[in-house]
Design a protein around this motif. Structure first.
Motif, mmCIF file in Angstrom:
data_model
loop_
_atom_site.group_PDB
_atom_site.id
_atom_site.type_symbol
_atom_site.label_atom_id
_atom_site.label_comp_id
_atom_site.label_asym_id
_atom_site.label_seq_id
_atom_site.Cartn_x
_atom_site.Cartn_y
_atom_site.Cartn_z
ATOM 1 N N GLU A 19 0.439 -1.294 -0.038
ATOM 2 C CA GLU A 19 0.017 0.164 0.012
ATOM 3 C C GLU A 19 0.897 1.253 0.097
ATOM 4 O O GLU A 19 0.641 2.410 -0.628
ATOM 5 N N ALA A 20 2.055 1.300 0.864
ATOM 6 C CA ALA A 20 2.994 2.413 0.795
ATOM 7 C C ALA A 20 3.377 2.705 -0.666
ATOM 8 O O ALA A 20 3.383 3.774 -1.333
ATOM 9 N N PHE A 21 3.583 1.589 -1.512
ATOM 10 C CA PHE A 21 4.081 1.909 -2.839
ATOM 11 C C PHE A 21 2.977 2.425 -3.858
ATOM 12 O O PHE A 21 3.232 3.190 -4.335
ATOM 13 N N ARG A 22 1.694 1.701 -3.503
ATOM 14 C CA ARG A 22 0.531 2.029 -4.602
ATOM 15 C C ARG A 22 0.145 3.587 -4.138
ATOM 16 O O ARG A 22 -0.304 4.037 -4.822
ATOM 17 N N SER A 23 0.421 4.024 -2.847
ATOM 18 C CA SER A 23 -0.056 5.120 -2.409
ATOM 19 C C SER A 23 0.675 6.380 -2.996
ATOM 20 O O SER A 23 0.287 7.370 -2.798
ATOM 21 N N GLY A 24 1.857 5.976 -3.394
ATOM 22 C CA GLY A 24 2.893 7.014 -3.951
ATOM 23 C C GLY A 24 3.867 7.545 -2.919
ATOM 24 O O GLY A 24 4.543 8.464 -3.223
ATOM 25 N N ARG A 25 3.906 6.961 -1.716
ATOM 26 C CA ARG A 25 4.879 7.337 -0.498
ATOM 27 C C ARG A 25 6.259 7.123 -1.296
ATOM 28 O O ARG A 25 6.447 6.256 -1.875
ATOM 29 N N ALA A 26 7.043 8.209 -0.792
ATOM 30 C CA ALA A 26 8.624 8.032 -1.211
ATOM 31 C C ALA A 26 9.147 7.053 -0.247
ATOM 32 O O ALA A 26 9.538 7.095 0.894
#
Length: 250
Positions: A19-26
């Motif tokens: 989810e961190a990757f898919r939400s666009g977090r750095a």
């Protein structure tokens, strides 16, 4: 400024990391249990590769040491304290201010205090942004954010895969590049006006050979002491203020 603004986080567990990757977090780094290749982990690795995230395959003991929850499920992502910008954002900022672009390029700065101090200096001299490499260099950690003394709120930082390629592309946009190097011409003798990228090297080894060869000029800082080098952030500050001085002269 609240301390919570300065937290880089460890994201643990397969669903949370995905989810961190898919939400666009750095995400600065991804740590994966060596040999783990099941479906969910493959999905995470695909997302990480899309973002060109640094991936380290490590033993379970390393993940256990890093884990704060004890429930890492074989994956831990380390996210940045601040979002990274794009090179286009930095150039757009210069255009908005109707100023010739002024960028700092940092070749493998490893000390977070140095990076934070350089970002602070970049803001104070009116630079439009800072560019750092994705590998073999510190990212936007909480220490960097604190040391920048708020400058990260105003000075964008871009993270690129290849400094040499980025410099070559920006040359096509009209920028020219000066590299800090003891063997260069004294900075007072170099024309530092116009669209410029200031290249500062690693604390121990200086600017790498390929990056140096890609630069247009090298500039040295005159020194009269008994030792032969300055701290990377101090060198960046001295050269940056010479660029500002020349800009103010018009």
């Amino acid at each position: 400024m609240e301390e919570s603004r300065f937290q880089e986080n460890k994201v643990e567990g397969r669903n949370a990391v995905l989810e961190a990757f898919r939400s666009g977090r750095a995400v600065d780094k991804l740590f994966v249990l060596d040999g783990c290749q099941d479906g969910p982990v493959r999905s995470i690795l695909r997302e990480a590769k899309k973002k060109d995230t640094i991936i380290s395959f490590v033993k379970k003991e390393r993940l256990d040491q890093m884990s704060e929850t004890g429930k890492h499920q074989g994956v831990i992502a380390v996210t940045a304290a601040y979002q990274y910008a794009e090179i286009e954002d930095i150039l757009a900022l210069a255009q908005k201010k109707e100023e010739p672009p002024f960028l700092f390029f940092l070749d493998n700065i490893e000390d977070p205090h140095n990076l934070g101090a350089i970002i602070r200096t970049a803001n104070l001299v009116g630079a439009h942004g800072v560019v750092i490499p994705k590998r073999r260099a510190v990212g936007l950690t909480a220490t960097v954010a604190r040391t920048s003394a708020g400058a990260l709120n105003y000075t964008p930082v871009a993270k690129v895969t290849n400094l040499v390629h980025t410099i070559e592309e920006l040359k096509k946009e009209g920028l020219w590049f000066v590299c800090a190097d003891m063997g260069g011409s004294t900075m007072y003798e170099v024309n530092l006006k116009g669209p410029i990228g200031l290249v500062i090297g690693n604390e121990g080894e200086g600017v790498s050979r390929l990056v140096k060869e890609t630069c247009d000029f090298t500039a040295s800082i005159p020194m009269r002491g008994d030792i032969d080098s300055l701290n990377a952030s101090v060198a960046a500050g001295v050269l940056a203020y010479e660029i500002l001085r020349q800009r103010l002269q018009g």
